[in-house]
Design a protein around this motif. Structure first.
Motif, PDB file in Angstrom:
ATOM      1  N   PHE A   1      10.182 -30.855   6.703  1.00 56.77           N
ATOM      2  CA  PHE A   1       9.995 -29.915   5.598  1.00 56.77           C
ATOM      3  C   PHE A   1      11.238 -29.830   4.721  1.00 56.77           C
ATOM      4  O   PHE A   1      11.127 -29.617   3.511  1.00 56.77           O
TER       5      PHE A   1
ATOM      6  N   PRO B   1       8.486 -22.826   3.894  1.00 56.70           N
ATOM      7  CA  PRO B   1       7.882 -21.648   4.534  1.00 56.70           C
ATOM      8  C   PRO B   1       8.265 -21.518   5.999  1.00 56.70           C
ATOM      9  O   PRO B   1       8.841 -22.429   6.588  1.00 56.70           O
TER      10      PRO B   1
ATOM     11  N   LEU C   1      10.658 -14.923  -5.553  1.00 56.75           N
ATOM     12  CA  LEU C   1       9.941 -16.093  -6.058  1.00 56.75           C
ATOM     13  C   LEU C   1       8.616 -15.718  -6.714  1.00 56.75           C
ATOM     14  O   LEU C   1       7.829 -16.591  -7.084  1.00 56.75           O
TER      15      LEU C   1
ATOM     16  N   TYR D   1      10.778 -24.457  -1.892  1.00 55.68           N
ATOM     17  CA  TYR D   1      10.575 -23.381  -0.924  1.00 55.68           C
ATOM     18  C   TYR D   1      10.114 -23.981   0.399  1.00 55.68           C
ATOM     19  O   TYR D   1       9.212 -24.819   0.434  1.00 55.68           O
TER      20      TYR D   1
ATOM     21  N   LYS E   1      10.020 -13.589  -0.883  1.00 57.89           N
ATOM     22  CA  LYS E   1       8.772 -13.876  -1.580  1.00 57.89           C
ATOM     23  C   LYS E   1       8.689 -13.144  -2.910  1.00 57.89           C
ATOM     24  O   LYS E   1       8.136 -13.667  -3.877  1.00 57.89           O
TER      25      LYS E   1
ATOM     26  N   ARG F   1      10.276 -22.462 -12.229  1.00 55.62           N
ATOM     27  CA  ARG F   1       9.524 -22.916 -11.047  1.00 55.62           C
ATOM     28  C   ARG F   1       9.856 -24.340 -10.611  1.00 55.62           C
ATOM     29  O   ARG F   1       9.966 -24.631  -9.439  1.00 55.62           O
TER      30      ARG F   1
ATOM     31  N   LEU G   1       5.981 -14.574  -5.421  1.00 55.91           N
ATOM     32  CA  LEU G   1       4.809 -14.974  -4.637  1.00 55.91           C
ATOM     33  C   LEU G   1       4.007 -13.753  -4.212  1.00 55.91           C
ATOM     34  O   LEU G   1       2.853 -13.873  -3.811  1.00 55.91           O
TER      35      LEU G   1
ATOM     36  N   ASP H   1      -2.094 -29.048  12.782  1.00 53.88           N
ATOM     37  CA  ASP H   1      -3.165 -30.003  13.062  1.00 53.88           C
ATOM     38  C   ASP H   1      -3.727 -30.625  11.776  1.00 53.88           C
ATOM     39  O   ASP H   1      -4.656 -31.419  11.814  1.00 53.88           O
ATOM     40  N   PHE H   2      -3.188 -30.230  10.656  1.00 57.51           N
ATOM     41  CA  PHE H   2      -3.692 -30.737   9.374  1.00 57.51           C
ATOM     42  C   PHE H   2      -3.580 -32.260   9.350  1.00 57.51           C
ATOM     43  O   PHE H   2      -2.569 -32.820   9.761  1.00 57.51           O
TER      44      PHE H   2
ATOM     45  N   PRO I   1       5.482 -31.637  -7.826  1.00 57.91           N
ATOM     46  CA  PRO I   1       5.849 -30.786  -8.963  1.00 57.91           C
ATOM     47  C   PRO I   1       6.333 -31.584 -10.175  1.00 57.91           C
ATOM     48  O   PRO I   1       6.178 -31.138 -11.297  1.00 57.91           O
TER      49      PRO I   1
ATOM     50  N   ILE J   1       2.231 -22.783   8.822  1.00 57.44           N
ATOM     51  CA  ILE J   1       1.695 -24.136   8.615  1.00 57.44           C
ATOM     52  C   ILE J   1       0.683 -24.478   9.707  1.00 57.44           C
ATOM     53  O   ILE J   1       0.869 -24.160  10.871  1.00 57.44           O
ATOM     54  N   ASP J   2      -0.412 -25.143   9.286  1.00 56.27           N
ATOM     55  CA  ASP J   2      -1.392 -25.664  10.247  1.00 56.27           C
ATOM     56  C   ASP J   2      -0.929 -27.054  10.675  1.00 56.27           C
ATOM     57  O   ASP J   2      -1.064 -28.015   9.935  1.00 56.27           O
TER      58      ASP J   2
ATOM     59  N   LEU K   1       4.447 -34.673  -0.896  1.00 49.07           N
ATOM     60  CA  LEU K   1       4.052 -33.439  -1.592  1.00 49.07           C
ATOM     61  C   LEU K   1       5.222 -32.924  -2.434  1.00 49.07           C
ATOM     62  O   LEU K   1       5.023 -32.301  -3.471  1.00 49.07           O
TER      63      LEU K   1
ATOM     64  N   TYR L   1       0.833  -1.223   0.000  1.00 44.42           N
ATOM     65  CA  TYR L   1       0.000   0.000   0.000  1.00 44.42           C
ATOM     66  C   TYR L   1       0.862   1.266   0.000  1.00 44.42           C
ATOM     67  O   TYR L   1       0.644   2.175   0.795  1.00 44.42           O
TER      68      TYR L   1
END
Lengths: 246, 285
Positions: free
Chosen positions: A148, A80, A52, A78, A49, A73, A54, A88-89, A103, A85-86, A99, A16
């Motif tokens: 990770f 994070p 990349l 990457y 970011k 790409r 993002l 509890d996922f 790619p 990250i959640d 995962l 902004y």
């Protein structure tokens, strides 16, 4: 002709209208372990970011291995920040590492036996093979970060970007992670790490990007890691400086 | 037993049963992604936002499916636009946009001067499902299930770690709107069964119960679908036997299942956790 791993020209990013990253130009050769350091709010994560693509940038060009980010790409992994990250996922350690094979899988293709073996190899490398069936939230901070990293390894990338990988991580996990990052560099990979802790910077990295919205300095650690340059970036937080013995 | 005989006997009950089973399945499946993405409120919003689309479709005499998807997706875009381009937070933006869409829908329906339609759209009436409605639900259901099956990888990555997905080149924004489109389609498919107002319960409650039962998304999806189906059948049974509103009966069946799971789930259930704490404390005495 050899392309630099990362080449950035006059990068500007703002939120902004408030500039977070101002006119950064630099180029990085492959095979280096690079630390991005700077005080809180210096725009380290924003810079990463933006590199990349993002988040949108106001100005500047970025090339990875001489091509645009969209073309590069698949060569990027990457990692994070932990609090993005959640934990509890409903996902197991092995599935999270799998995962990393996505790619390189075609559309509609699921990871098969080959991918699972590869994911387990990557887990083995970070010393987390025995935890493959756990839910990710059941691990300690250091173990989570190692998982990770295993996911990033599974991507078979040429370039690794890690955002504050040592936050909330125990000493032995940190050592394991650093060892693997150094091995990656010996094999010609490029590794970029956003890092908040000055005390270990000299030990870990080949090159430093010292940021405080602008590029304060960039080069080999021995050149950047001098009192006056660091002081310039941290603008006189000297009590802190003495503490860490710069 | 009477219920089973009635199912064999009455065609309308067969249609109701098939439709609500399909609704239970697809609500459970899509609901998993909705709750894992922290979009429960978004589910509520989109389901309400289909109202003006449905109303306009009635007015124009076209299939309400098209109008519903149009107004649902449009609202999703409007919500995203406001929250991304101002300091308004996402949940506030949701509140503004879906109530606006819903209000517009009510006005349009009153212009139609047919309040029975409004009542059925809002609260559903599965026992009045026509063949055409049933086929629409079946069609939508198959499309939704196929979409989730085919794009499972992409949905999983973007639900778990969207930034990673974006970093390796997934069109994460597009995937978000794709999921919103699926959500709208599920809402439309559920209109007759549970109605607009209560769709969100079928999306969230079975998925939430499943979330407490497993630590793997693939299993969670099957469990959520299963819990959705059991809720649908149980709800339909009570609705038929005791002449209750079908949507409400189905939702309460789902709630009952959720409470059971919440208390007795082997790993995440309240009772189990309390027992573990007590055991630990006892061992320290």
């Amino acid at each position: 002709m050899h392309h630099p791993a990362i080449s950035i020209k006059d990068l500007h990013v703002s939120y902004y209208g408030n500039e977070a990253v101002k006119g950064i130009s630099l180029s990085v050769q492959p095979g280096n372990l690079i630390g991005i350091i700077g005080p809180n709010g210096a725009g380290k994560s924003t810079f990463l970011k933006a590199v990349l693509n993002l988040i949108p940038k106001d100005k500047g060009t970025i090339h990875l291995f001489g091509s645009s980010i969209q073309e590069a790409r698949r060569k990027i992994a990457y990692v994070p920040q932990r609090n993005d990250i959640d934990w509890d996922f409903p996902i197991t350690v092995l599935d999270a590492v799998l995962l990393g094979t996505y790619p390189n899988l075609k559309l509609f293709r699921r990871p098969g036996k080959k991918e699972k073996i590869w994911a387990l190899e990557c887990l083995d490398r970070v010393g987390m093979k025995d935890f493959s069936k756990r839910q990710i939230g059941e691990l300690s901070g250091g173990q989570q970060q190692r998982v990770f990293l295993a996911r990033a390894l599974a991507q078979k990338a040429d370039m690794f970007f890690l955002d504050e990988p040592f936050v909330g991580v125990d000493v032995s996990s940190e050592e394991t992670i650093v060892k693997i990052l150094k091995e990656l560099c010996w094999h010609g990979k490029t590794v970029v790490v956003v890092h908040h802790d000055l005390s270990k910077a000299e030990e870990y990295f080949d090159q430093l990007i010292l940021l405080n919205k602008e590029l304060v300095d960039f080069g080999p650690v021995s050149e950047v890691f001098r009192t006056e340059t660091i002081a310039k970036a941290y603008q006189g937080q000297f009590a802190f400086m003495k503490e860490i013995g710069v | 037993m009477e219920f089973i005989e009635a199912v064999f006997q009455y065609e309308f009950l067969q249609k109701a049963l098939l439709t609500s089973i399909m609704v239970g399945i697809i609500c459970g499946v899509i609901g998993c992604f909705i709750i894992l993405r922290g979009m429960a409120l978004m589910g509520d919003a989109i389901s309400h936002a289909v109202l003006p689309g449905v109303a306009i479709s009635y007015m124009l005499g076209i299939n309400f499916f098209f109008g519903a998807v149009f107004s649902g997706v449009l609202t999703a875009i409007a919500i995203g636009f406001v929250s991304q381009n101002s300091r308004i937070k996402h949940d506030t933006s949701i509140g503004i946009m879906f109530t606006a869409a819903f209000a517009a829908g009510i006005i349009i329906i009153t212009l139609l001067k047919s309040s029975t339609d409004l009542y059925h759209i809002l609260f559903g009436n599965v026992l009045a499902v026509r063949s055409s409605d049933m086929w629409i639900t079946m069609g939508i259901g198959l499309v939704v299930l196929a979409a989730v099956y085919l794009f499972y990888k992409e949905l999983l990555v973007t639900s778990f770690d969207e930034t990673m997905g974006a970093a390796y080149g997934l069109p994460v924004r597009m995937i978000h709107y794709f999921l919103m489109t699926l959500l709208t389609m599920v809402t439309v498919a559920s209109l007759q069964t549970v109605g607009i107002v209560l769709v969100v319960a079928m999306l969230i409650t079975p998925a939430a119960a499943a979330y407490l039962l497993t630590d793997r998304l693939s299993i969670m999806i099957f469990l959520a679908a299963g819990i959705g189906v059991i809720s649908s059948i149980t709800g339909l049974y009570f609705s038929f036997t005791y002449n209750l509103a079908s949507g409400a009966a189905i939702v309460l069946a789902a709630t009952a299942l959720f409470i059971l799971v919440f208390l007795f789930s082997p790993k995440h259930g309240l009772l189990w956790k309390m027992l573990k704490v007590r055991k630990k404390r006892a061992s320290l005495v």
